[in-house]
Design a protein around this motif. Structure first.
Motif, PDB file in Angstrom:
ATOM      1  N   GLY A 142      -8.112  -0.879  -1.495  1.00 60.31           N
ATOM      2  CA  GLY A 142      -7.116  -0.390  -0.523  1.00 60.31           C
ATOM      3  C   GLY A 142      -6.720   1.097  -0.809  1.00 60.31           C
ATOM      4  O   GLY A 142      -6.577   1.761   0.092  1.00 60.31           O
ATOM      5  N   LEU A 143      -6.864   1.387  -2.115  1.00 59.34           N
ATOM      6  CA  LEU A 143      -6.793   2.879  -2.701  1.00 59.34           C
ATOM      7  C   LEU A 143      -7.724   3.239  -3.514  1.00 59.34           C
ATOM      8  O   LEU A 143      -8.019   3.032  -4.456  1.00 59.34           O
ATOM      9  CB  LEU A 143      -5.374   2.696  -3.718  1.00 59.34           C
ATOM     10  N   PRO A 144      -8.915   3.887  -2.736  1.00 62.80           N
ATOM     11  CA  PRO A 144     -10.120   4.224  -3.353  1.00 62.80           C
ATOM     12  C   PRO A 144      -9.856   5.287  -4.360  1.00 62.80           C
ATOM     13  O   PRO A 144      -9.018   6.241  -4.323  1.00 62.80           O
ATOM     14  CB  PRO A 144     -10.840   5.362  -2.094  1.00 62.80           C
ATOM     15  N   GLY A 145     -10.420   5.207  -5.545  1.00 64.86           N
ATOM     16  CA  GLY A 145     -10.318   6.129  -6.576  1.00 64.86           C
ATOM     17  C   GLY A 145      -9.412   5.417  -7.573  1.00 64.86           C
ATOM     18  O   GLY A 145      -9.367   6.153  -9.054  1.00 64.86           O
ATOM     19  N   LEU A 146      -8.664   4.581  -7.176  1.00 62.66           N
ATOM     20  CA  LEU A 146      -7.608   3.781  -8.360  1.00 62.66           C
ATOM     21  C   LEU A 146      -8.247   3.117  -9.422  1.00 62.66           C
ATOM     22  O   LEU A 146      -9.171   2.025  -8.994  1.00 62.66           O
ATOM     23  CB  LEU A 146      -6.510   3.099  -7.427  1.00 62.66           C
ATOM     24  N   PRO A 157       1.180   8.198  -9.763  1.00 59.75           N
ATOM     25  CA  PRO A 157       0.871   9.589  -9.693  1.00 59.75           C
ATOM     26  C   PRO A 157      -0.685   9.758  -8.665  1.00 59.75           C
ATOM     27  O   PRO A 157      -1.080   8.732  -8.197  1.00 59.75           O
ATOM     28  CB  PRO A 157       0.137   9.581 -11.049  1.00 59.75           C
ATOM     29  N   LYS A 158      -0.951  11.188  -8.393  1.00 61.83           N
ATOM     30  CA  LYS A 158      -1.942  11.424  -7.494  1.00 61.83           C
ATOM     31  C   LYS A 158      -3.211  10.892  -8.066  1.00 61.83           C
ATOM     32  O   LYS A 158      -3.459  11.131  -9.375  1.00 61.83           O
ATOM     33  CB  LYS A 158      -1.814  12.855  -7.266  1.00 61.83           C
ATOM     34  N   ILE A 159      -3.998  10.330  -7.307  1.00 60.47           N
ATOM     35  CA  ILE A 159      -5.219   9.648  -7.645  1.00 60.47           C
ATOM     36  C   ILE A 159      -6.199  10.675  -7.457  1.00 60.47           C
ATOM     37  O   ILE A 159      -6.529  11.160  -6.402  1.00 60.47           O
ATOM     38  CB  ILE A 159      -5.632   8.493  -6.760  1.00 60.47           C
ATOM     39  N   GLY A 170     -18.179  10.674 -17.156  1.00 64.31           N
ATOM     40  CA  GLY A 170     -17.836  10.860 -18.673  1.00 64.31           C
ATOM     41  C   GLY A 170     -16.340  11.213 -18.908  1.00 64.31           C
ATOM     42  O   GLY A 170     -16.038  11.290 -19.906  1.00 64.31           O
ATOM     43  N   LYS A 171     -15.765  11.098 -17.860  1.00 69.06           N
ATOM     44  CA  LYS A 171     -13.974  11.287 -18.071  1.00 69.06           C
ATOM     45  C   LYS A 171     -13.193  10.323 -17.745  1.00 69.06           C
ATOM     46  O   LYS A 171     -13.533   9.653 -16.528  1.00 69.06           O
ATOM     47  CB  LYS A 171     -13.747  12.565 -17.148  1.00 69.06           C
ATOM     48  N   ALA A 172     -12.184  10.035 -18.465  1.00 75.29           N
ATOM     49  CA  ALA A 172     -11.597   8.668 -18.317  1.00 75.29           C
ATOM     50  C   ALA A 172     -10.603   9.035 -17.142  1.00 75.29           C
ATOM     51  O   ALA A 172      -9.970  10.227 -17.259  1.00 75.29           O
ATOM     52  CB  ALA A 172     -10.828   8.192 -19.588  1.00 75.29           C
ATOM     53  N   PRO A 173     -10.184   8.009 -16.333  1.00 77.29           N
ATOM     54  CA  PRO A 173      -9.268   8.263 -15.494  1.00 77.29           C
ATOM     55  C   PRO A 173      -7.676   8.366 -16.347  1.00 77.29           C
ATOM     56  O   PRO A 173      -7.291   8.102 -17.222  1.00 77.29           O
ATOM     57  CB  PRO A 173      -9.062   6.935 -14.669  1.00 77.29           C
ATOM     58  N   SER A 174      -6.947   9.465 -15.236  1.00 76.78           N
ATOM     59  CA  SER A 174      -5.546   9.536 -15.957  1.00 76.78           C
ATOM     60  C   SER A 174      -4.664   8.516 -16.060  1.00 76.78           C
ATOM     61  O   SER A 174      -3.726   8.633 -16.899  1.00 76.78           O
ATOM     62  CB  SER A 174      -4.918  10.812 -15.165  1.00 76.78           C
ATOM     63  N   PHE A 175      -4.923   7.572 -15.425  1.00 70.86           N
ATOM     64  CA  PHE A 175      -3.854   6.382 -15.451  1.00 70.86           C
ATOM     65  C   PHE A 175      -4.734   5.278 -14.830  1.00 70.86           C
ATOM     66  O   PHE A 175      -5.504   5.328 -14.034  1.00 70.86           O
ATOM     67  CB  PHE A 175      -2.544   6.490 -14.565  1.00 70.86           C
ATOM     68  N   ALA A 176      -4.236   3.996 -15.145  1.00 68.49           N
ATOM     69  CA  ALA A 176      -4.827   2.745 -14.834  1.00 68.49           C
ATOM     70  C   ALA A 176      -3.476   1.791 -14.292  1.00 68.49           C
ATOM     71  O   ALA A 176      -2.371   1.958 -14.850  1.00 68.49           O
ATOM     72  CB  ALA A 176      -5.466   1.932 -15.791  1.00 68.49           C
ATOM     73  N   LEU A 177      -3.649   0.914 -13.271  1.00 71.73           N
ATOM     74  CA  LEU A 177      -2.910   0.060 -12.747  1.00 71.73           C
ATOM     75  C   LEU A 177      -3.075  -1.349 -13.238  1.00 71.73           C
ATOM     76  O   LEU A 177      -4.307  -1.978 -12.850  1.00 71.73           O
ATOM     77  CB  LEU A 177      -2.751   0.117 -11.263  1.00 71.73           C
ATOM     78  N   HIS A 206       0.836  -1.146   0.026  1.00 69.92           N
ATOM     79  CA  HIS A 206      -0.007  -0.188  -0.066  1.00 69.92           C
ATOM     80  C   HIS A 206       0.836   1.360   0.079  1.00 69.92           C
ATOM     81  O   HIS A 206       0.830   2.313  -0.690  1.00 69.92           O
ATOM     82  CB  HIS A 206      -0.787   0.000   1.467  1.00 69.92           C
ATOM     83  N   ASN A 207       1.881   1.392   0.619  1.00 74.57           N
ATOM     84  CA  ASN A 207       2.859   2.514   0.866  1.00 74.57           C
ATOM     85  C   ASN A 207       3.494   2.514  -0.424  1.00 74.57           C
ATOM     86  O   ASN A 207       3.756   3.631  -0.905  1.00 74.57           O
ATOM     87  CB  ASN A 207       3.560   2.340   2.084  1.00 74.57           C
ATOM     88  N   PHE A 208       4.120   1.393  -0.844  1.00 74.78           N
ATOM     89  CA  PHE A 208       4.826   1.375  -2.214  1.00 74.78           C
ATOM     90  C   PHE A 208       3.740   2.074  -3.179  1.00 74.78           C
ATOM     91  O   PHE A 208       4.493   3.244  -4.105  1.00 74.78           O
ATOM     92  CB  PHE A 208       5.380   0.018  -2.398  1.00 74.78           C
ATOM     93  N   LEU A 209       2.936   1.625  -3.461  1.00 79.25           N
ATOM     94  CA  LEU A 209       2.000   2.174  -4.369  1.00 79.25           C
ATOM     95  C   LEU A 209       1.495   3.665  -4.236  1.00 79.25           C
ATOM     96  O   LEU A 209       1.603   4.366  -5.286  1.00 79.25           O
ATOM     97  CB  LEU A 209       0.713   1.343  -4.363  1.00 79.25           C
TER      98      LEU A 209
END
Length: 344
Positions: free
Chosen positions: A117-121, A88-90, A96-103, A80-83
């Protein structure tokens, strides 16, 4: 490839966690559309993928705890801390808007645990991600210089041994394994005892054929044969012992043998009938060496039957602990067979 603008990929290795970034979607697309071995081309793969961060495990114990968490689809504090530190900032998702990145994560269930564990990711686990991670695993020593010279193989070997030992030692189905082995041995012993019982009846009947008509139970017959041995011992009278054709003594007197026969058979009338049949038996005489072999085999068959009873009692005790309700409903043996079928 994805609605997200950027794609980062998480790879869990025996040495630590590695985070890769896809810098050229076109290059990755060309690799995936080509031959299956195209992803293993280091020159092409290194132009499309870059190492963003790597966090080694602090110790063998730390590696084992993390790999156990991964196998159980759980996100550890270390991961969790590593991610949180390297992603990038979540930002909150907007309609209607795509997320800036995906894991990208190789296991869908593990991806769900990380997303919780990381809401919004935004996490994804598909064939594309699995192929990228395959390439990361193949070329990991190129991206992480400290894993060369056999260090990666040594870490994999040590972690593999620790993980296997832990899984065997803390196997929650270890009680079921005892039941599976016990019922399998019980079934095998039933077949063997039936075979041995027929052999005892056939072998001893050459000497005392009338006994098999008087004693029907296989276990009881074997005990009688082992106890009587030479039938001439049942022909002795209280006044003196019976003598064989060569003039030797026949053994114990009938009065000495009768209580033992009654104890084995459980019926005094049947025991007296056995003694009477011995006096008029049409069976052949056996030499001392032949009788020793017959008795030795018979005694071993009796001991095997006694162990079979002990094993059945052990299985009953085990089932009362592991599955008491099922044993009460359908019986110990049938319940054990159901567990055996389900466990294989």
């Amino acid at each position: 490839m994805s609605d997200a603008k950027n794609l980062l990929v998480l790879h869990e290795s025996a040495a630590g966690y590695a985070l890769f970034e896809v810098v050229s979607f076109d290059e990755i697309g060309a690799l995936l559309e080509g031959a299956m071995d195209a992803i293993t081309d280091l020159g092409k793969f290194s132009r499309a993928i870059k190492l963003k961060a790597f966090q080694p495990f602090e110790s063998a114990e730390d590696a084992l705890s993390n790999i156990n968490a991964v196998s159980e689809h759980s996100c550890t504090d270390s991961l969790h801390n590593f991610l949180e530190m390297n992603l990038p900032k979540i930002k909150k998702k907007k309609e209607g808007k795509a997320p800036s990145f995906a894991l990208g994560v190789i296991d869908p269930a593990f991806a769900t645990a990380i997303a919780d564990g990381l809401p919004g990711l935004s996490c994804r686990s598909d064939e594309t991600v699995r192929e990228i991670i395959r390439g990361c695993r193949v070329h990991l020593t190129h991206f992480v210089k400290g894993l060369g010279d056999g260090s990666q193989q040594q870490a994999q070997l040590g972690l593999g041994h620790s993980y296997s030992r832990g899984k065997i030692k803390f196997n929650p189905a270890r009680s079921d394994n005892m039941i599976i082995q016990s019922i399998a041995l019980l079934d095998q012993m039933d077949k063997d005892l039936n075979t041995f019982a027929m052999r005892v009846r056939e072998w001893y009947s050459w000497h005392f054929p009338e006994l098999k008509d008087l004693v029907k139970d296989n276990y009881m017959y074997a005990r009688c044969a082992a106890f009587i041995q030479d039938k001439r011992t049942l022909c002795a009278t209280s006044a003196g012992q019976a003598t064989s054709e060569d003039g030797e003594d026949g053994g114990e007197s009938a009065e000495d043998k009768l209580p033992g026969l009654v104890e084995i058979i459980g019926d005094e009338d049947v025991a007296n009938a056995v003694m009477a049949a011995a006096r008029h038996s049409m069976g052949m005489d056996c030499s001392a060496v032949d009788m020793v072999n017959i008795v030795n085999f018979t005694q071993r068959m009796v001991k095997l039957a006694e162990y079979r009873k002990q094993l059945a009692a052990y299985l009953t005790d085990k089932m009362s602990i592991v599955a008491p309700n099922l044993s009460t409903l359908i019986g110990d043996t049938v319940a054990a067979r159901l567990i055996s079928k389900a466990g294989r």
